[in-house]
Design a protein around this motif. Sequence first.
Motif, short mmCIF file in Angstrom:
data_model
loop_
_atom_site.label_atom_id
_atom_site.label_comp_id
_atom_site.label_asym_id
_atom_site.label_seq_id
_atom_site.Cartn_x
_atom_site.Cartn_y
_atom_site.Cartn_z
N ARG A 179 31.84 -78.84 -111.53
CA ARG A 179 32.38 -78.24 -110.30
C ARG A 179 32.53 -76.74 -110.55
NH1 ARG A 179 37.63 -80.87 -107.81
NH2 ARG A 179 36.21 -82.65 -107.94
N VAL A 180 31.82 -75.95 -109.80
CA VAL A 180 31.82 -74.50 -109.97
C VAL A 180 32.59 -73.89 -108.79
CG1 VAL A 180 30.37 -72.44 -110.16
CG2 VAL A 180 29.58 -74.62 -111.11
N ILE A 181 33.67 -73.21 -109.10
CA ILE A 181 34.50 -72.68 -108.01
C ILE A 181 34.37 -71.16 -107.83
CG2 ILE A 181 36.15 -74.57 -108.07
CD1 ILE A 181 38.02 -72.73 -109.68
N SER A 182 33.61 -70.54 -108.70
CA SER A 182 33.42 -69.10 -108.58
C SER A 182 31.93 -68.77 -108.77
CB SER A 182 34.24 -68.35 -109.63
OG SER A 182 34.05 -66.96 -109.50
N PRO A 183 31.32 -68.08 -107.85
CA PRO A 183 31.91 -67.54 -106.63
C PRO A 183 32.20 -68.67 -105.63
CG PRO A 183 29.54 -67.18 -106.60
CD PRO A 183 29.89 -67.76 -107.95
N ALA A 184 33.19 -68.43 -104.81
CA ALA A 184 33.57 -69.41 -103.80
C ALA A 184 32.46 -69.58 -102.77
CB ALA A 184 34.86 -68.98 -103.12
N TRP A 185 32.30 -70.81 -102.32
CA TRP A 185 31.30 -71.12 -101.31
C TRP A 185 31.64 -70.38 -100.01
CZ3 TRP A 185 31.68 -73.63 -96.53
CH2 TRP A 185 30.47 -74.06 -95.97
N THR A 186 30.63 -70.02 -99.29
CA THR A 186 30.79 -69.41 -97.98
C THR A 186 29.80 -70.07 -97.02
OG1 THR A 186 30.40 -67.40 -96.69
CG2 THR A 186 29.34 -67.50 -98.83
N THR A 187 30.14 -70.09 -95.76
CA THR A 187 29.23 -70.70 -94.78
C THR A 187 27.90 -69.95 -94.70
OG1 THR A 187 30.46 -69.52 -93.06
CG2 THR A 187 30.94 -71.87 -93.36
N ASP A 188 27.83 -68.74 -95.23
CA ASP A 188 26.56 -68.02 -95.27
C ASP A 188 25.57 -68.71 -96.21
OD1 ASP A 188 27.29 -66.16 -93.41
OD2 ASP A 188 27.76 -64.59 -94.87
N TRP A 189 26.03 -69.63 -97.06
CA TRP A 189 25.15 -70.34 -97.97
C TRP A 189 24.45 -71.52 -97.28
CZ3 TRP A 189 28.20 -71.03 -103.22
CH2 TRP A 189 28.50 -69.77 -103.75
N ILE A 190 24.86 -71.86 -96.07
CA ILE A 190 24.17 -72.92 -95.33
C ILE A 190 22.77 -72.40 -95.00
CG2 ILE A 190 24.13 -74.33 -93.23
CD1 ILE A 190 27.19 -74.14 -93.18
N THR A 191 21.77 -73.18 -95.31
CA THR A 191 20.39 -72.75 -95.09
C THR A 191 20.07 -72.69 -93.60
OG1 THR A 191 19.49 -74.98 -95.11
CG2 THR A 191 19.67 -73.86 -97.26
N ASP A 192 19.01 -71.99 -93.25
CA ASP A 192 18.57 -71.96 -91.85
C ASP A 192 18.20 -73.36 -91.38
OD1 ASP A 192 18.98 -69.23 -91.74
OD2 ASP A 192 16.88 -68.73 -92.14
N THR A 205 22.86 -77.90 -85.28
CA THR A 205 22.69 -77.73 -83.84
C THR A 205 22.10 -79.00 -83.22
OG1 THR A 205 22.40 -75.35 -84.08
CG2 THR A 205 21.60 -76.35 -82.03
N ALA A 206 21.06 -79.55 -83.84
CA ALA A 206 20.43 -80.76 -83.32
C ALA A 206 21.40 -81.94 -83.33
CB ALA A 206 19.18 -81.09 -84.13
N TYR A 207 22.36 -81.91 -84.26
CA TYR A 207 23.36 -82.99 -84.38
C TYR A 207 24.51 -82.80 -83.39
CZ TYR A 207 26.05 -86.46 -87.09
OH TYR A 207 26.76 -87.57 -87.51
N GLY A 208 24.55 -81.65 -82.73
CA GLY A 208 25.60 -81.39 -81.74
C GLY A 208 26.78 -80.60 -82.26
N ILE A 209 26.62 -79.98 -83.43
CA ILE A 209 27.67 -79.16 -84.01
C ILE A 209 27.17 -77.72 -84.02
CG2 ILE A 209 29.00 -78.65 -86.10
CD1 ILE A 209 28.71 -81.62 -86.86
N ALA A 210 27.97 -76.82 -83.46
CA ALA A 210 27.59 -75.40 -83.48
C ALA A 210 27.71 -74.89 -84.91
CB ALA A 210 28.48 -74.60 -82.55
N PRO A 211 26.63 -74.32 -85.45
CA PRO A 211 26.71 -73.80 -86.83
C PRO A 211 27.59 -72.57 -86.90
CG PRO A 211 24.59 -73.29 -85.87
CD PRO A 211 25.32 -74.13 -84.86
N PRO A 212 28.12 -72.27 -88.08
CA PRO A 212 28.95 -71.07 -88.21
C PRO A 212 28.11 -69.82 -87.95
CG PRO A 212 28.45 -72.00 -90.36
CD PRO A 212 27.93 -72.96 -89.34
N VAL A 213 28.76 -68.85 -87.38
CA VAL A 213 28.09 -67.58 -87.13
C VAL A 213 27.78 -66.96 -88.48
CG1 VAL A 213 28.32 -65.30 -86.10
CG2 VAL A 213 29.27 -67.31 -84.94
N LYS A 214 26.53 -66.64 -88.71
CA LYS A 214 26.11 -66.11 -90.01
C LYS A 214 26.41 -64.63 -90.11
CE LYS A 214 22.29 -66.60 -93.19
NZ LYS A 214 20.96 -67.15 -93.38
#
Length: 170
Positions: A87-100, A107-116
Amino acid sequence: MVSAALSFDDKATERRAYEVAAQVLDPEIPVLTIEDLGILRSVEIDEQGRAVADLTPTYSGCPAVLAIELAVENALRAAGFEPVINRVISPAWTTDWITDQGRDKLTAYGIAPPVKGENSKRALFGETVVTCPRCQSTETEKVSEFGSTACKALYRCTNCAEPFDYFKCI
């Protein structure tokens, strides 16, 4: 510490281990892999021949962390690897790491993705323009800070009137 260079076979084995781990699905959003979420940092073969997977939790209180770690361990073991999960906690995960690709799946699943890369001054005041995953309208409003899980907020589209989850930015 200096490690020996990997041979072609070692790199192929390491790549295969990574691909096995990368296919593990997120238990809360089962259309996303852990690679889509960006929480699979790496998989390497160590000197003992073990597949060492580094995972970064989405946030410290995420209840899915243990389930994901166990799923990666089981997937690697089923593919013939001796797994080690870090388990690696540094650097902390950010929603910017979610791939395109992951954002498209959300979006296709009905969840608005985080604003990048949210760098609007409005974001400082918690004002984010969220696009409806159903009709693509930006005429949306926050209904609740919390949606179906703690990492999501509940929104409603004022154009199509559909409620939806928004994956919060971290």
